[in-house]
Design a protein around this motif. Structure first.
Motif, PDB file in Angstrom:
ATOM      1  N   TYR A 365       0.759  -1.112   0.024  1.00  0.00           N
ATOM      2  CA  TYR A 365      -0.122  -0.034  -0.044  1.00  0.00           C
ATOM      3  C   TYR A 365       0.823   1.206  -0.190  1.00  0.00           C
ATOM      4  N   ARG A 366       0.246   2.359  -0.586  1.00  0.00           N
ATOM      5  CA  ARG A 366       0.978   3.647  -0.581  1.00  0.00           C
ATOM      6  C   ARG A 366      -0.063   4.733  -0.572  1.00  0.00           C
ATOM      7  N   VAL A 367       0.407   5.674   0.139  1.00  0.00           N
ATOM      8  CA  VAL A 367      -0.581   6.772   0.489  1.00  0.00           C
ATOM      9  C   VAL A 367      -0.995   7.575  -0.650  1.00  0.00           C
ATOM     10  N   LYS A 368      -2.258   7.519  -0.999  1.00  0.00           N
ATOM     11  CA  LYS A 368      -2.729   8.144  -2.197  1.00  0.00           C
ATOM     12  C   LYS A 368      -3.203   9.844  -1.855  1.00  0.00           C
ATOM     13  N   GLU A 369      -3.820  10.054  -0.552  1.00  0.00           N
ATOM     14  CA  GLU A 369      -4.366  11.335  -0.214  1.00  0.00           C
ATOM     15  C   GLU A 369      -4.309  11.421   1.150  1.00  0.00           C
ATOM     16  N   LYS A 370      -4.341  12.644   1.731  1.00  0.00           N
ATOM     17  CA  LYS A 370      -4.251  12.921   3.109  1.00  0.00           C
ATOM     18  C   LYS A 370      -5.370  14.097   3.376  1.00  0.00           C
ATOM     19  N   ILE A 371      -6.440  13.876   4.144  1.00  0.00           N
ATOM     20  CA  ILE A 371      -7.516  14.807   4.420  1.00  0.00           C
ATOM     21  C   ILE A 371      -6.971  15.313   6.035  1.00  0.00           C
ATOM     22  N   VAL A 372      -6.360  16.533   6.080  1.00  0.00           N
ATOM     23  CA  VAL A 372      -5.839  16.995   7.384  1.00  0.00           C
ATOM     24  C   VAL A 372      -6.987  17.803   8.152  1.00  0.00           C
ATOM     25  N   LYS A 373      -7.616  17.031   8.691  1.00  0.00           N
ATOM     26  CA  LYS A 373      -8.891  17.749   9.304  1.00  0.00           C
ATOM     27  C   LYS A 373      -9.551  16.699  10.492  1.00  0.00           C
ATOM     28  N   LYS A 374      -9.861  17.420  11.254  1.00  0.00           N
ATOM     29  CA  LYS A 374     -10.388  16.482  12.708  1.00  0.00           C
ATOM     30  C   LYS A 374     -11.916  16.367  12.216  1.00  0.00           C
ATOM     31  N   PHE A 375     -12.369  14.965  12.344  1.00  0.00           N
ATOM     32  CA  PHE A 375     -13.641  14.375  12.135  1.00  0.00           C
ATOM     33  C   PHE A 375     -14.170  13.656  13.426  1.00  0.00           C
ATOM     34  N   GLU A 376     -15.395  13.807  13.520  1.00  0.00           N
ATOM     35  CA  GLU A 376     -16.303  13.028  14.671  1.00  0.00           C
ATOM     36  C   GLU A 376     -17.177  12.187  13.791  1.00  0.00           C
ATOM     37  N   CYS A 377     -16.981  10.768  13.737  1.00  0.00           N
ATOM     38  CA  CYS A 377     -17.886   9.913  13.220  1.00  0.00           C
ATOM     39  C   CYS A 377     -18.060   8.786  14.042  1.00  0.00           C
ATOM     40  N   ASN A 378     -19.117   7.714  13.790  1.00  0.00           N
ATOM     41  CA  ASN A 378     -19.306   6.683  14.347  1.00  0.00           C
ATOM     42  C   ASN A 378     -18.765   5.544  13.345  1.00  0.00           C
ATOM     43  N   LEU A 379     -19.194   5.796  12.083  1.00  0.00           N
ATOM     44  CA  LEU A 379     -18.596   4.778  10.988  1.00  0.00           C
ATOM     45  C   LEU A 379     -18.078   5.405   9.921  1.00  0.00           C
ATOM     46  N   LEU A 380     -16.957   4.789   9.425  1.00  0.00           N
ATOM     47  CA  LEU A 380     -16.361   5.285   8.255  1.00  0.00           C
ATOM     48  C   LEU A 380     -16.314   4.293   7.072  1.00  0.00           C
ATOM     49  N   SER A 401     -10.180  14.921  -1.427  1.00  0.00           N
ATOM     50  CA  SER A 401      -9.265  16.126  -1.051  1.00  0.00           C
ATOM     51  C   SER A 401     -10.167  16.690   0.066  1.00  0.00           C
ATOM     52  N   GLY A 402     -11.145  16.119   0.698  1.00  0.00           N
ATOM     53  CA  GLY A 402     -11.791  16.604   1.935  1.00  0.00           C
ATOM     54  C   GLY A 402     -12.980  17.769   1.560  1.00  0.00           C
ATOM     55  N   VAL A 403     -13.291  17.567   0.625  1.00  0.00           N
ATOM     56  CA  VAL A 403     -14.613  18.482   0.100  1.00  0.00           C
ATOM     57  C   VAL A 403     -15.891  17.686   0.150  1.00  0.00           C
ATOM     58  N   LYS A 404     -16.931  18.317   1.020  1.00  0.00           N
ATOM     59  CA  LYS A 404     -17.975  17.496   0.988  1.00  0.00           C
ATOM     60  C   LYS A 404     -18.782  17.582  -0.040  1.00  0.00           C
ATOM     61  N   GLU A 405     -19.291  16.512  -0.819  1.00  0.00           N
ATOM     62  CA  GLU A 405     -20.019  16.525  -2.041  1.00  0.00           C
ATOM     63  C   GLU A 405     -21.574  16.284  -1.820  1.00  0.00           C
ATOM     64  N   ARG A 406     -21.821  15.537  -0.737  1.00  0.00           N
ATOM     65  CA  ARG A 406     -23.220  15.189  -0.902  1.00  0.00           C
ATOM     66  C   ARG A 406     -23.474  14.801   0.646  1.00  0.00           C
ATOM     67  N   GLU A 407     -24.882  14.814   1.127  1.00  0.00           N
ATOM     68  CA  GLU A 407     -25.219  14.614   2.651  1.00  0.00           C
ATOM     69  C   GLU A 407     -26.565  14.076   2.689  1.00  0.00           C
ATOM     70  N   TRP A 408     -26.721  13.066   3.369  1.00  0.00           N
ATOM     71  CA  TRP A 408     -28.163  12.390   3.405  1.00  0.00           C
ATOM     72  C   TRP A 408     -28.584  12.397   5.025  1.00  0.00           C
ATOM     73  N   GLN A 409     -29.617  12.766   5.266  1.00  0.00           N
ATOM     74  CA  GLN A 409     -30.048  12.865   6.793  1.00  0.00           C
ATOM     75  C   GLN A 409     -31.341  11.855   6.756  1.00  0.00           C
ATOM     76  N   MET A 410     -30.982  10.865   7.721  1.00  0.00           N
ATOM     77  CA  MET A 410     -31.845   9.617   7.965  1.00  0.00           C
ATOM     78  C   MET A 410     -32.843   9.810   9.210  1.00  0.00           C
ATOM     79  N   GLU A 411     -34.000   9.183   8.989  1.00  0.00           N
ATOM     80  CA  GLU A 411     -35.111   9.377   9.873  1.00  0.00           C
ATOM     81  C   GLU A 411     -34.643   8.837  11.419  1.00  0.00           C
TER      82      GLU A 411
END
Length: 1182
Positions: A365-380, A401-411
């Motif tokens: 394996y080799r590093v393809k990208e780095k998203i230098v940002k702190k995230f809080e999440c339950n699942l990745l 690149s760390g850009v948010k493209e879409r978001e879904w909100q569940m019930e």
């Protein structure tokens, strides 16, 4: 990682130190001037121990668990037993700061403000050593060889077991950074001893035993009061002025907080071999925590990634079992893996890796990208070009690149999410919610598709390979399977905690729960087997199972579902299941069932899998028969039964289908003759004979040979009967068979004869060969058994077998070292080449072994054989050359034997004149080359000595001069040197008595003749005696052209009367008186011999002019004066005339060698044969 408080207690005083008993059952705390003993399981205070008069600062337990020690401000050390009894006390000059037991020798190190002591149970006294500064902490290495001391002036001193300082480490802060706690890494896997150091310069450092620092100082931002390792050295606990205990990796990377306290943490320890941590504080609080390390992992098909040591990620290939470790050097929070992508979430960034190549087995394996940002999440979740973050009810899709493209909100809360594949950038996600909804989301689509909704919350999801079925595990541990298109619940099963569809078979799934693995095929009942853990994947016959922290690929045979299909005669479906992975026995069962069901295609595939060629041949033959139009299934099934060993069922089917002959063949082949007789036709003699023969074969195979022989004879199979009798050595039985057989039956009789030979009964073999008239084999038998007399007798009657007898006889003689006889036998057999080869070898051996008489004899024999072979016109010239060459060699070796005997043996019986003549003869003969074995030195040496003795001084001097140019053996060196000197004192001429006379021209020849053994005047060759080598009074003459040998002999034999020589006395008678008168006036012209007249020649000619005689000269010769060498053709006869008839000469009639008659008779009396050709005196032939 999270810490769960197990129990808590509060003491009245500050907890300065604590120690666990090595088995982890007890905890010893230093609280005030007492020791408190706790039960670690529930926090019960077992007993307070009083013994110190002031505050107890330190406590330590021995590794063997037999005793522990405590040190106090009252300057004393107390040794306690594991039964909590004080057994020993000793003191220092200052308050005790720390104590530590050697893990190997159980030596106790006790340190005070001004010195430290070493005590062991074997010693009565404590050895103490001064210290330049206050010692605050100490720790032994794992092997117990070195003790590290931490001091208030910022120095770490490493001492050996005797207290001598070996290494000194000075911290940069000096006394401003006092060392407050040190600890050696207890891991046995580390190559070097590593010392962790915590100082009040608020730094954490690591050192090797040599004093070399490992890496840089790690800033702590608080004053550390205690540092300790986990039992295996993988983690470090540090507590201090920040009122909490922090967990670090062994490399010093902070992982998190164990427990926050209300005051300074003075001590913290890990319970041995566990994840329990105890914390002691300034305010007397004792807290006991359990550390729970959660599993952080991700799975996609056969690749499984999981966290190791909190900061590393290991990617495991579940098929090849390859592993690769990725070191992140930070706390790994989440892992996601998909195809060739790997995403790792760290506290401040997300790393996206990719594989180097598209190879399915590639693990680089080799590093393809780095998203230098702190995230809080339950699942990745990671996809080909995006990462998906799940936080409570919200799903976010981010590019690499760390850009948010879409978001879904569940019930409702998201409980499960899984990538189910798709094109890059348009992957599908399967999402399960707490309210029971199951949705499909595409990465490039804002709208979520509701697949179905159920009443209970979702725990686990999976979709079948063809996307037609959905399996759900809900919060009630029920596995529910739905048809995605109709939303219909197909079936449900209880006791499930996870589920997975088989990626290679649409109708198979497995689910785990309650310690069991459940495999379900189609709508058949569930098959169960024991399995610990969670099912996370199902590929062919491999089930991927996660148990605690390890992932394993379990090979599960698909036997149960296969048999479920077989029971319903669903052969093709059973074959598909078997392809996923079943045992060889299962494959064979499938093949047999399909064969009996006449499903030949499936049976062929299954038998191919188990490589059963017998059944494949059967199926192939049945298919061929079907192509030819056969349709009788009973016959096919009968063949199948016979192959399976169900013979009686097969026989019934053969009979039913009208093929009783096949049943007969089957039972006969099986040697089941009683059953076979039931199927015999109407007494057909051929079938009966065949049955008896096969029964005999069977008797032979079961080791009943005598019964087999009798059966073979009754069936007329004589060859087999003979073979068995012969192989068992039954000669009597063979005799009976041979005598009963007709002489026309050659083959069996020849077999009998062959076995008689093998069994050493040549008489019976000869009888058999005579019976069939095979004389050639009889000859061969006599030869093989070395019965030569019978062979010769047979050869006399049948000359055509002469070669077959004499050649092996000659070879046998040669093998038995009877070479001369062998040579004669070869000669007799007409094998001239072999005869010559044997003779040549004999000759060479005789020369090498210095048997020159034998060599001469063999060369004479060789010459005679060459003469014999010269009768062939094609070989005439070559063979005649060889004849003359071998005759010459024979003469040389015959003469040299005497020289050799004279020079090599201590005594010689030969006359000096003989030695002189022989050596002179050899010297004149060896003008060009010297044959093997003949020594020129020995010849010249003999000639020199005998010449000197006989008065031929000139010749002797010549011989000595010649010797000077040759290499002389050491044994005669002195003799030659002496002779060379003494010959100079002799006159330079030869005795006239020794000078040879030519009997043709009456010329005296010099002793040293440049022309060789011929007269220097008339060139007439000398004829030598074969014993004394004197020149004989013989002259060779030749016949005039036109006179044959027979005519010449006849003319010589006539002995025409010569003119009577009248005496010189004349007698006259007159009247009565007789008168004798000597008459000297008689004419002597009549005395002339016609032969003598022929001896004249032209003076001064260099050419040899032979004596040629006509008929009248021949007629005038006397038979006793002429010697004839009667050579066989193609040689001409040779004629010699004796010029001194009164001196008798004898010629051997075999070798034609000439001797003085007296010499010959003496030699024949000595040897009973000719000394040259060894012809016996009693032999009549030449």
């Amino acid at each position: 990682m999270r810490a769960v408080l197990t129990w808590r207690d509060k003491a009245e005083q500050c907890i300065y130190d604590l120690a666990f008993k090595p088995d982890g059952t007890q905890l010893i705390l230093a609280a005030g001037n007492r020791l408190l003993v706790y039960d670690t399981s529930d926090g019960t205070l077992l007993q307070p121990l009083k013994g110190h008069k002031d505050t107890v600062y330190c406590v330590a337990y021995a590794k063997d668990g037999k005793r522990f020690a405590s040190g106090s401000a009252d300057k004393s050390i107390i040794i306690w037993t594991s039964k909590l009894e004080g057994i020993l006390k000793y003191t220092h000059n200052d308050s005790i700061q720390c104590v530590s037991y050697n893990p190997v020798t159980h030596q106790l190190a006790s340190c005070s403000s001004s010195d430290f002591g070493l005590w062991s149970p074997e010693q009565k006294s404590v050895s103490k050593h001064k210290s330049s500064s206050k010692i605050t902490c100490c720790s032994w290495t794992n092997d117990g060889q070195y003790l590290a001391l931490g001091m208030a002036n910022g120095i770490i001193s490493i001492r050996n077991k005797n207290g001598e300082e070996k290494v000194k480490i000075e911290r940069p802060g000096g006394s401003l950074s006092p060392i407050w706690s040190i600890c050696w890494n207890p891991s046995r896997e580390e190559h070097n001893d590593i010392l962790a150091v915590a100082d009040w310069g608020q730094k954490l450092s690591f050192y090797q035993l040599s004093g070399k620092q490992i890496g840089k100082d790690r800033p702590l931002n608080f004053d550390p009061c205690c540092i300790s390792y986990f039992t295996k050295g993988e983690y470090i606990l540090v507590g201090g002025s920040d009122k909490q205990v922090s967990l670090f990796t062994k490399d010093g990377v902070r992982l998190g907080t164990v427990g926050e306290q209300n005051s300074w943490v003075w001590t913290c320890r890990v319970k041995p071999d566990s994840n329990y941590v105890v914390v002691g504080c300034q305010d007397g609080t004792i807290s006991f925590y359990q550390l729970i390390f959660s599993t952080v992992h991700g799975l996609y098909k056969d690749r499984y990634a999981y966290r190791d040591s909190m900061t590393d990620v290991i990617v495991q290939h579940l098929i090849t079992e390859q592993k690769v470790r990725i070191k992140c050097r930070e706390l790994v929070k989440k892992i996601a893996i998909y195809k060739n992508r790997l995403a790792i979430q760290l506290p401040e960034k997300i790393l996206i890796y990719e594989l180097y190549s598209d190879d399915s087995a590639d693990m680089h394996y080799r590093v393809k990208e780095k998203i230098v940002k702190k995230f809080e999440c339950n699942l990745l979740v990671v996809c080909a070009d995006h990462i998906i973050l799940c936080q409570e009810k919200r799903l976010q899709c981010l590019s690499f690149s760390g850009v948010k493209e879409r978001e879904w909100q569940m019930e409702s809360l998201i409980r499960y999410i899984k990538v189910i594949g798709g094109p890059a950038g348009r992957e599908g996600l399967l999402v399960g919610l707490k309210n029971g909804q199951i949705l499909k989301i595409f990465v490039d689509n804002l709208f979520a598709i509701v697949l179905l909704k159920q009443a209970t919350a979702v725990r686990c999801l999976d979709m079948s390979a063809s996307r037609n079925k959905l399996a759900v595990v809900d919060e009630n541990d029920t596995c529910l399977v739905y048809d995605i298109h109709t939303k219909e619940l197909l079936f449900q099963e209880p006791n499930a905690n996870s589920v997975a569809w088989n990626t290679q078979c649409e109708d198979m799934l497995c689910f785990s729960g309650g310690g069991y693995l459940n495999i379900k095929a189609s709508t058949f009942p569930v098959h169960q087997q024991k399995l610990q853990g969670f099912v996370v994947g199902y590929n062919g016959s491999k089930i991927f199972c996660l148990h605690v922290f390890s992932m394993s690929a379990v090979e599960v045979p698909q036997s149960a579902p296969m048999y479920q299909y077989l029971d319903r005669k669903m052969f093709k479906e059973a074959y598909q299941i078997a392809c996923l992975g079943v045992t060889d026995t299962d494959w064979r069962e499938l093949a047999m069932e399909a064969l009996e069901g006449l499903e030949f295609e499936t049976a062929k595939k299954a038998f191919t899998r188990v490589q059963d060629l017998r059944y494949l041949e059967l199926i192939s033959s049945i298919e061929e028969r079907k192509k030819r139009g056969e349709t009788n299934n009973d016959l096919f099934l009968a063949d199948v039964f016979s192959y399976q060993g169900k013979f009686h069922e097969a026989a019934k089917l053969y009979k039913r289908s009208g093929h009783e002959n096949l049943a007969l063949d089957m039972y006969t082949d099986l040697c089941m003759f009683e059953y076979a007789k039931d199927f015999l036709g109407s007494g057909d003699p051929k079938e009966t004979k065949m049955l008896i023969t096969k029964q005999a074969d069977w008797a032979r195979n079961i080791n009943e040979p005598k019964a087999a022989v009798e059966m073979y004879i009754s069936a007329g199979e004589h060859a087999k009967a003979i073979e068995i009798s012969g192989s068992h050595g039954w000669v009597d039985m063979l005799i009976d068979i041979a005598r009963k057989l007709d002489k026309a039956e050659r083959e069996p009789l020849l077999m009998c004869a062959c076995y008689f030979k093998k069994l050493d009964s040549p008489g019976y073999a000869a009888e058999t060969y005579l019976k069939i008239g095979d004389l050639k084999s009889l000859v061969q038998l006599y030869v093989d058994t070395k019965r030569w007399d019978e062979a010769f007798a047979l050869g006399e009657k049948h000359p055509e077998f002469k070669d077959d007898i004499y050649v092996p006889y000659a070879q046998w003689l040669a093998e038995n070292d009877r070479f001369e006889e062998a040579q004669k036998a070869f000669h007799k057999a007409g094998r001239q080449g072999e005869a010559v080869r044997v003779l040549e070898q004999l000759t060479h051996n005789a020369v090498v072994e210095s048997r020159f008489n034998d060599a001469a004899y063999y060369y004479w024999m060789l010459s005679m054989q060459c003469l014999d072979m010269a009768q062939d016109p094609a070989q005439k010239d070559a063979m005649l050359d060889k004849f003359h060459h071998f005759q010459h060699l024979a003469e040389l070796y015959h003469g040299y034997q005497t020289i050799h005997r004279y020079t090599e043996e201590p005594f010689s019986f030969d006359l000096p004149e003989t030695l002189f003549n022989i050596s002179k003869f050899l010297l004149h003969s060896l003008t060009k080359t010297t044959p093997l074995g003949i020594s020129k030195v020995n010849t010249l040496f003999t000639l020199a000595k005998q010449s000197k003795a006989l008065g031929a001084y000139k010749l002797a001097r010549h011989a000595y001069d010649k010797l000077r140019g040759l290499q002389i053996p050491a044994r005669i060196q002195k003799s030659i040197e002496l002779g060379t000197l003494t010959i100079r004192s002799k006159p330079f001429h030869d005795s006239e008595e020794l000078v040879p006379l030519c009997y043709r021209c009456s010329t005296n020849n010099p002793l040293l003749n440049n022309l060789g053994n011929v007269c220097i005047n008339c060139r007439q060759p000398f004829i030598f005696s074969a014993s004394s080598y004197e020149v004989l009074h013989l002259v060779e003459f030749y016949l005039e052209e036109g006179i044959t040998d027979e005519e010449a002999v006849a003319l010589i034999d006539l002995e025409a009367p010569r003119h009577k020589r009248e005496g010189k006395w004349r007698e006259t008678s007159s009247n009565n008186s007789q008168t004798l008168r000597l008459d000297e006036t008689m004419d002597s012209a009549g005395e002339d011999d016609p032969f003598t007249a022929k001896l004249s020649f032209e003076q001064g000619s260099s050419e040899f002019v032979p004596v040629v005689v006509n008929r009248s000269v021949l007629r005038s010769m006397s038979r006793r004066d002429v010697l004839i060498k009667r050579w066989p053709p193609p040689l001409q006869w040779q004629y010699f005339r004796s010029l001194l008839p009164d001196a008798s000469i004898t010629m051997c009639p075999s070798c034609f060698q000439m001797f003085h008659s007296e010499d010959y008779e003496l030699l024949v009396l000595q040897h009973a044969c000719c000394p040259y050709c060894r012809r016996r005196i009693d032999d009549t032939g030449p």
